[in-house]
Enzyme design. Structure first.
Site, short mmCIF file in Angstrom:
data_model
loop_
_atom_site.label_atom_id
_atom_site.label_comp_id
_atom_site.label_asym_id
_atom_site.label_seq_id
_atom_site.Cartn_x
_atom_site.Cartn_y
_atom_site.Cartn_z
N ALA A 63 0.87 -1.18 0.00
CA ALA A 63 0.00 0.00 0.00
C ALA A 63 0.91 1.23 0.00
O ALA A 63 2.09 1.15 0.35
CB ALA A 63 -0.87 -0.01 1.25
N GLY A 102 0.59 -5.17 0.54
CA GLY A 102 -0.57 -5.18 -0.35
C GLY A 102 -0.24 -5.76 -1.71
O GLY A 102 -1.10 -6.32 -2.38
N GLU A 105 -0.58 -9.29 -1.39
CA GLU A 105 -2.01 -9.60 -1.27
C GLU A 105 -2.72 -9.55 -2.61
O GLU A 105 -3.61 -10.34 -2.88
CB GLU A 105 -2.66 -8.64 -0.27
CG GLU A 105 -2.18 -8.91 1.15
CD GLU A 105 -2.67 -7.88 2.14
OE1 GLU A 105 -2.28 -6.69 1.99
OE2 GLU A 105 -3.42 -8.23 3.05
N GLU A 125 4.13 -6.01 6.87
CA GLU A 125 3.35 -5.00 7.59
C GLU A 125 3.70 -4.94 9.08
O GLU A 125 3.63 -3.89 9.69
CB GLU A 125 1.86 -5.26 7.42
CG GLU A 125 1.32 -4.95 6.05
CD GLU A 125 1.44 -6.11 5.07
OE1 GLU A 125 2.30 -6.98 5.26
OE2 GLU A 125 0.68 -6.12 4.08
N1 T1G Z 1 4.64 3.42 0.17
C1 T1G Z 1 5.12 4.64 -0.14
N2 T1G Z 1 6.42 4.91 -0.45
C2 T1G Z 1 7.26 3.85 -0.45
C3 T1G Z 1 6.83 2.54 -0.13
C4 T1G Z 1 5.45 2.35 0.19
N3 T1G Z 1 4.96 1.16 0.47
N4 T1G Z 1 7.91 1.73 -0.21
C5 T1G Z 1 8.94 2.50 -0.57
N5 T1G Z 1 8.56 3.77 -0.71
C6 T1G Z 1 9.41 4.90 -1.11
C7 T1G Z 1 10.50 5.18 -0.11
O1 T1G Z 1 10.02 6.03 0.91
C8 T1G Z 1 11.54 5.85 -0.96
O2 T1G Z 1 11.10 7.18 -1.18
C9 T1G Z 1 11.41 5.13 -2.30
O3 T1G Z 1 10.10 4.52 -2.30
C10 T1G Z 1 12.43 4.04 -2.50
O4 T1G Z 1 12.34 3.21 -1.34
C11 T1G Z 1 -2.86 -3.07 2.89
C12 T1G Z 1 -1.31 -1.94 4.83
C13 T1G Z 1 10.25 -1.88 -1.66
C14 T1G Z 1 12.16 -3.07 -0.55
O5 T1G Z 1 6.34 -2.26 3.97
O6 T1G Z 1 10.54 -2.27 1.97
O7 T1G Z 1 0.83 -2.84 2.19
O8 T1G Z 1 13.08 8.33 -0.07
O9 T1G Z 1 14.67 3.70 -0.51
O10 T1G Z 1 15.98 0.33 -0.85
O11 T1G Z 1 -1.80 -4.97 3.79
O12 T1G Z 1 11.08 0.46 -0.12
O13 T1G Z 1 13.01 7.97 -2.57
O14 T1G Z 1 11.42 9.60 -1.49
O15 T1G Z 1 13.29 1.78 0.44
O16 T1G Z 1 15.11 -0.16 -3.21
C15 T1G Z 1 3.82 -2.78 3.06
C16 T1G Z 1 8.10 -0.92 2.17
C17 T1G Z 1 3.12 -1.46 3.17
C18 T1G Z 1 7.36 -2.21 1.83
C19 T1G Z 1 12.55 -1.02 -1.90
N6 T1G Z 1 5.00 -2.65 2.23
N7 T1G Z 1 9.16 -0.63 1.22
O17 T1G Z 1 13.73 -0.72 -1.19
O18 T1G Z 1 14.18 1.68 -1.93
S1 T1G Z 1 1.70 -1.54 4.22
C20 T1G Z 1 6.18 -2.37 2.78
C21 T1G Z 1 10.33 -1.32 1.24
C22 T1G Z 1 0.60 -2.51 3.32
C23 T1G Z 1 -1.51 -3.74 3.15
C24 T1G Z 1 -0.60 -2.99 4.06
C25 T1G Z 1 11.39 -0.84 0.29
C26 T1G Z 1 11.57 -1.72 -0.95
P1 T1G Z 1 12.22 8.34 -1.34
P2 T1G Z 1 13.68 2.60 -0.72
P3 T1G Z 1 14.85 0.25 -1.82
#
Ligand code: T1G
Length: 677
Positions: A63, A102, A105, A125
């Site tokens: 998400a 997500g 999912e 999450e």
């Molecule tokens: N939402 C918004 N921005 C995100 C994002 C996300 N999910 N993931 C990364 N970014 C932005 C991050 O802030 C950075 O921004 C840029 O992308 C590059 O990220 C309904 C509720 C995918 C492994 O927890 O683990 O889904 O600093 O530096 O090292 O059940 O990003 O460039 O402006 O980390 O290559 C669940 C979180 C969400 C994954 C890539 N998903 N992201 O790593 O790049 S909750 C996560 C990561 C959800 C549902 C629930 C990593 C990555 P900026 P980065 P990276």
């Protein structure tokens, strides 16, 4: 505004493609696009199957976290997923990169999943203080079973495509460079297969033993967190409730976590960690980095060895210098042993120790550092020693080499001033054990060049450190805030508190240990003047009696052979004897007073650090304390906690009640209800 999602027809297969950099987060535009694409595929009689894939570096990575806490826009992920799941035409998820949260999912709501070998899938999450809120806790166990599902959702680490294929999460691992073509071919293969496999139609057997075993094994790391238990409860619900009831249970648990302070804190940290990598006046895109192909480390003790391991593990050769052969041999021996211990535990490949140690060049000659691109000193914490060393390095190091000091407190500008190249001098403050702790304080001297800073920040990412830029001041960010905490903890002993009471407050707060447990671990004699007749503090009195902490099985606590601590009657006697000499009245100290005097004072110091520009932003301070000192992740760091859990007004009142001078910026922020930046 054009949709980030487009649809391409390949004869009877509709390919739905999201192109929403940087990670195809499932923001409103992407959700609406998915909704539209799947609806079109369902409605179009010429279409027999669909493929969902993403452009860019990854399949949906979850998400869009930036949308959390804001009014919902566009189609809900739950609705999109229900529509996908119910489709009478099969949908194939074509996965590359990191299908997380997500994103995973969405893949689970598809009827089939194919992935390239380098792809990973996961439900992280829990790391955001949440749980999968779009059916993940109900679908995942129906494929992989309760045991594997609990591991994935309560710890949150992803699994590689090969493993996902083995456990049935992925139907086929396809060509690394032919994902779309292979996914379309796969879609044609299964287009007419009936019945369409829906994860929701599967059932999953309860596995109470697995649940209990997991709680036993991971109880310690889950201490204080709300999300892990909620994730486990949802997986258990999947094995006990019909699918739709399990979804309802998941939704209820998700909303509880989303509205709590812990998830806000953990989401704050997610962005804070990434923000810390940015230097306000240094643009990494336009700054030419200095190549770092060889690193020199001076000192092969605990710090020097640990620092060296960071580079060796990243494949960067290290020349390590000591003054004496036995110290050099001991140091490299400890490094080898550490690697071998990690390999024995399966944490690194069996050949990793040999590979890493093969990159080490041990030497007794400083001159052997002449070809190093970066030289880091980890010698005795004394300004004269450092100055003498940097004078020599200035003459030995090649032009353009970065000269870094690992000092914990000392003035980096003063060290830089003895060289003819102050622009090449920077602080790289590692935290012990340096090969384990993720924090690296990058201390920016007055003259430190911007390309040096950008190079070190990029190098930090390469060696898997979280770097935070600090200005030159006593103790930089972390240790400078540790100081008022220690001062107040010592005063509280003098006023009647015990080490155990103070430490208990900190451990219950969520710290890994309290100030006196930390002193015993580090060594009560660290920094002691070594004169047993000069007793000017409780610490002196303990040190004079040889109570140097864990290494002597006695410090503020007594220790058994396994280093288990028990309150020490002798230490309490020593404290009482010293206290009595001060004529300070002994009184009952409340836990709340301990919080106010040891934690609020840290926040006050953090505000001063910001006022003086010694940290770029309040969230950097949070990153320092979480990554370097074990501040509980679910409290978001000292500044986040003060602002969001306690309230700055209460912090200011608490400080004033105990007679502290409150930082102007803290007072202003409290009065105006704004945040410390
Ligand atoms: N939402 C918004 N921005 C995100 C994002 C996300 N999910 N993931 C990364 N970014 C932005 C991050 O802030 C950075 O921004 C840029 O992308 C590059 O990220 C309904 C509720 C995918 C492994 O927890 O683990 O889904 O600093 O530096 O090292 O059940 O990003 O460039 O402006 O980390 O290559 C669940 C979180 C969400 C994954 C890539 N998903 N992201 O790593 O790049 S909750 C996560 C990561 C959800 C549902 C629930 C990593 C990555 P900026 P980065 P990276």
């Amino acid at each position: 505004m054009t949709s980030p999602v487009r649809f391409e027809r390949h004869d009877d297969v509709l390919v739905i493609i999201s192109d929403s950099p940087p990670v195809n987060a499932l923001g409103a535009g992407v959700r609406d696009g998915l909704n539209e694409g799947v609806s079109q595929g369902i409605a179009d009689p010429a279409i027999k199957a669909m493929v969902i894939r993403c452009d860019g570096k990854t399949f949906f990575a979850g998400a869009d976290i930036t949308e959390f806490g804001k009014p919902p826009k566009g189609a809900s992920l739950q609705d999109v997923i229900i529509m996908m799941d119910s489709s009478e035409k099969p949908i194939v998820a074509a996965i590359h990169g990191t299908a997380l949260g997500g994103g995973c999912e969405v893949a689970l709501a598809c009827h089939y999943r194919v992935a390239v070998p380098s792809a990973v899938m996961g439900l992280p999450e829990v790391k955001l203080g949440l749980l999968p809120g779009a059916g993940g806790t109900q679908r995942l166990p129906r494929i992989v079973g309760v045991k594997a599902a609990i591991e994935m959702v309560a710890i949150g680490d992803p699994i590689p495509a090969k493993k996902a294929n083995e456990v049935g999460l992925v139907d086929r691992v396809v060509g690394e460079d032919s994902l779309e073509a292979d996914a379309i071919a796969f879609a044609r293969e299964i287009a007419d297969k009936k019945p369409i496999p829906r994860v929701r139609d599967k059932t999953v057997a309860p596995d109470p033993d697995a649940v209990e075993a997991f709680k036993q094994k991971h109880g310690k790391r889950m201490r204080g967190f709300d999300a892990p238990a909620a994730n486990i409860a949802c997986v258990v619900a999947a094995s006990e409730l019909p699918f739709d009831e399990g979804l309802k249970f998941e939704r209820t648990e998700f909303m509880k976590l989303m509205s709590g302070t812990q998830s806000a804190a953990q989401r704050h940290l997610f962005f804070a960690e990434r923000q810390a990598a940015k230097i306000d006046d240094v643009d990494p895109k336009t700054t030419q980095l200095r190549p770092i192909n060889k690193v020199g480390v001076i000192g092969a003790g605990t710090m020097g060895g640990g620092i060296s391991m960071n580079f060796l593990s990243a494949g960067v050769p290290v020349t390590i210098v000591e003054m004496q052969q036995d110290a050099l041999d001991r140091g490299t021996g400890v490094m080898r042993k550490n690697y071998e211990a990690s390999a024995a535990k399966g944490r690194i490949k069996p050949d990793a120790p040999e590979k890493a140690m093969g990159l080490v060049t041990p030497t007794l000659n400083l001159e052997d550092l002449a070809d190093c691109d970066l030289i880091i000193e980890a010698v005795y914490e004394n300004m004269d020693v450092k100055k003498e060393l940097f004078t020599k390095l200035d003459a030995i190091a090649k032009p353009g080499a970065i000269l870094a000091t690992n000092t914990s407190y000392l003035n980096v500008d003063e060290i830089a001033a003895v060289t003819k190249r102050p622009e090449d001098v920077v602080g790289m403050h590692f935290f012990s054990p340096a090969n384990v702790m993720r924090l690296l304080e990058v201390v920016r001297g007055e003259k430190t060049a911007k390309d040096v800073l950008a190079t070190v920040m990029a190098l930090a990412k390469k060696i898997k450190k979280v770097a935070v830029v600090a200005g030159v001041c006593h103790g930089f960010i972390g240790n400078r805030m540790l100081s008022p905490r220690q001062i107040e903890a010592n005063k509280l002993l003098m006023e009647g508190a015990t080490p155990a009471q103070i430490d208990k407050v900190h451990v219950e707060f969520g710290m890994p240990m309290g100030p006196f447990q930390m002193a015993d671990l580090a060594g009560v004699d660290i920094g002691w003047h070594r004169d047993p007749n000069r007793i000017e503090s409780i610490r002196d009195a303990l040190a004079a009696e040889g109570r140097w902490g864990q290494k002597k099985s006695a410090g503020y606590y007594d220790y058994d052979e396994k280093r288990n601590a028990t309150p020490s009657p002798r230490a309490l006697e020593i404290i009482e004897e010293f206290r009595a000499k001060s004529n300070l009245p002994k009184r009952e100290i409340t836990d709340q007073e301990i919080v106010e005097r040891t934690l609020y004072t840290m926040v006050n110091e953090g505000a001063l650090i910001l006022e003086e520009g010694k940290a770029q932003r309040a969230s950097d301070i949070d990153v320092v304390w979480i990554m370097g000192y074990g501040w509980p992740v679910y409290r978001g760091g000292p500044m986040f906690w003060a602002q969001n859990e306690v309230g700055l007004k209460k912090v200011v009142e608490g400080l004033e009640k105990h007679g502290f001078t409150v930082a102007e910026s803290l007072k202003t922020a409290a009065e105006s209800g704004t945040a410390l930046k």
